[in-house]
Design a protein around this motif. Structure first.
Motif, short mmCIF file in Angstrom:
data_model
loop_
_atom_site.label_atom_id
_atom_site.label_comp_id
_atom_site.label_asym_id
_atom_site.label_seq_id
_atom_site.Cartn_x
_atom_site.Cartn_y
_atom_site.Cartn_z
N ASN A 1 26.99 67.22 28.59
CA ASN A 1 28.00 66.29 29.12
C ASN A 1 27.58 65.61 30.42
N ARG A 2 26.30 65.33 30.55
CA ARG A 2 25.77 64.59 31.69
C ARG A 2 24.66 63.67 31.19
N THR A 3 24.49 62.52 31.85
CA THR A 3 23.40 61.61 31.52
C THR A 3 22.23 61.93 32.45
N HIS A 4 21.11 62.31 31.85
CA HIS A 4 19.93 62.72 32.61
C HIS A 4 19.04 61.52 32.91
N GLY B 1 30.05 64.89 33.27
CA GLY B 1 30.53 63.55 33.02
C GLY B 1 29.85 62.47 33.83
N HIS B 2 28.85 62.85 34.61
CA HIS B 2 28.19 61.89 35.51
C HIS B 2 26.70 61.76 35.20
N TYR B 3 26.08 60.79 35.87
CA TYR B 3 24.64 60.62 35.84
C TYR B 3 24.04 61.61 36.83
N ILE B 4 23.02 62.36 36.37
CA ILE B 4 22.30 63.27 37.25
C ILE B 4 20.84 62.82 37.30
N VAL B 5 20.33 62.66 38.51
CA VAL B 5 18.98 62.16 38.74
C VAL B 5 18.12 63.31 39.22
N MET B 6 16.94 63.45 38.62
CA MET B 6 16.06 64.57 38.97
C MET B 6 14.61 64.20 38.73
N GLY B 7 13.73 64.97 39.34
CA GLY B 7 12.31 64.86 39.04
C GLY B 7 11.99 65.57 37.73
N ARG B 8 10.83 65.25 37.19
CA ARG B 8 10.40 65.83 35.92
C ARG B 8 10.35 67.36 35.97
N LYS B 9 9.80 67.92 37.05
CA LYS B 9 9.68 69.38 37.12
C LYS B 9 11.05 70.05 37.13
N THR B 10 12.01 69.45 37.81
CA THR B 10 13.37 70.00 37.79
C THR B 10 13.92 69.97 36.37
N PHE B 11 13.75 68.84 35.68
CA PHE B 11 14.22 68.75 34.30
C PHE B 11 13.57 69.83 33.43
N GLU C 1 14.08 63.51 24.56
CA GLU C 1 15.16 62.95 23.76
C GLU C 1 16.47 62.88 24.54
N ASN C 2 17.18 61.77 24.38
CA ASN C 2 18.50 61.54 24.99
C ASN C 2 18.48 61.54 26.51
N CYS C 3 17.35 61.16 27.12
CA CYS C 3 17.24 61.06 28.57
C CYS C 3 16.72 59.68 28.94
N ILE C 4 17.02 59.26 30.15
CA ILE C 4 16.49 58.01 30.68
C ILE C 4 15.32 58.38 31.59
N VAL C 5 14.19 57.73 31.41
CA VAL C 5 13.00 58.04 32.21
C VAL C 5 12.62 56.81 33.03
N VAL C 6 12.43 57.01 34.34
CA VAL C 6 12.03 55.95 35.27
C VAL C 6 10.91 56.49 36.14
N ALA D 1 19.12 52.17 40.24
CA ALA D 1 19.41 50.87 39.62
C ALA D 1 19.92 51.00 38.19
N ILE D 2 19.45 52.02 37.48
CA ILE D 2 19.82 52.18 36.07
C ILE D 2 21.21 52.82 35.90
N CYS D 3 21.72 53.45 36.94
CA CYS D 3 23.03 54.10 36.88
C CYS D 3 24.15 53.07 37.09
N PRO D 4 25.31 53.29 36.48
CA PRO D 4 26.43 52.37 36.68
C PRO D 4 26.81 52.25 38.16
N LYS D 5 27.10 51.05 38.60
CA LYS D 5 27.33 50.78 40.03
C LYS D 5 28.62 51.42 40.56
N ASN D 6 29.63 51.56 39.73
CA ASN D 6 30.93 52.02 40.22
C ASN D 6 31.21 53.48 39.86
#
Length: 161
Positions: free
Chosen positions: A56-59, A37-47, A71-76, A84-89
């Protein structure tokens, strides 16, 4: 809140050849419970080490590759852009790998660690944690058993303010 979540060996080992070096079903269950249910932040190799995106997670994937667009992932392209792209609260979970943990340890509010009580050959490591900056708020030991080849301990730390 920014949380680093990782399973690490006695010498902060994370993995080798972009793979985990142990199989701990209870650690996988805990990871799923904490991050769903949360945002998970990772490097490309981990993904790319996952067979498919985790349900059920935002990648949020950090890479320097210009046209990388699963597909269906946010790339930075930086940890600061990822945060910065994740919700603040909402809680954000940094899930690896070693370089991403190293870049984010100083901005983390919480550490959810599984300490695997064994030493391993590895090529990726969790950064050294200066325990004078962290308070241990939870510790749960699990002995090895028929499903777990190694003893391990779930550890939760919060940053001292």
């Amino acid at each position: 809140m920014i949380t680093l979540i990782a399973a690490i060996g006695e010498n902060n080992e994370l993995g080798k050849d972009n793979q985990l070096i142990w199989h701990l079903p209870d650690d996988f269950k805990r990871f799923k419970l904490i991050t769903t249910g949360h945002y998970i932040v990772m490097g490309r190799k981990t993904f790319e080490s996952f067979p498919k995106p985790l349900p059920n997670r935002t990648h949020v994937i950090i890479t320097r590759q210009k046209k990388y667009a699963p597909e269906n992932c946010i790339v930075v392209n930086s940890i600061s852009d990822a945060i910065a792209i994740c919700p603040k609260n909402e809680d954000i979970f940094i899930i690896g790998g070693g370089e991403i943990y190293k870049q984010s340890i100083d901005i983390a509010d919480k550490l959810e660690l599984t300490r695997v009580h064994h030493s391993f050959e590895a090529d990726a490591f969790f950064p050294e944690v200066d325990l004078k900056n962290w308070e241990l708020i939870s510790e749960e030991y699990h002995p090895k058993d028929e499903k777990h080849k190694f003893d391990f301990t779930f550890l939760t730390y919060t940053r001292k303010r």
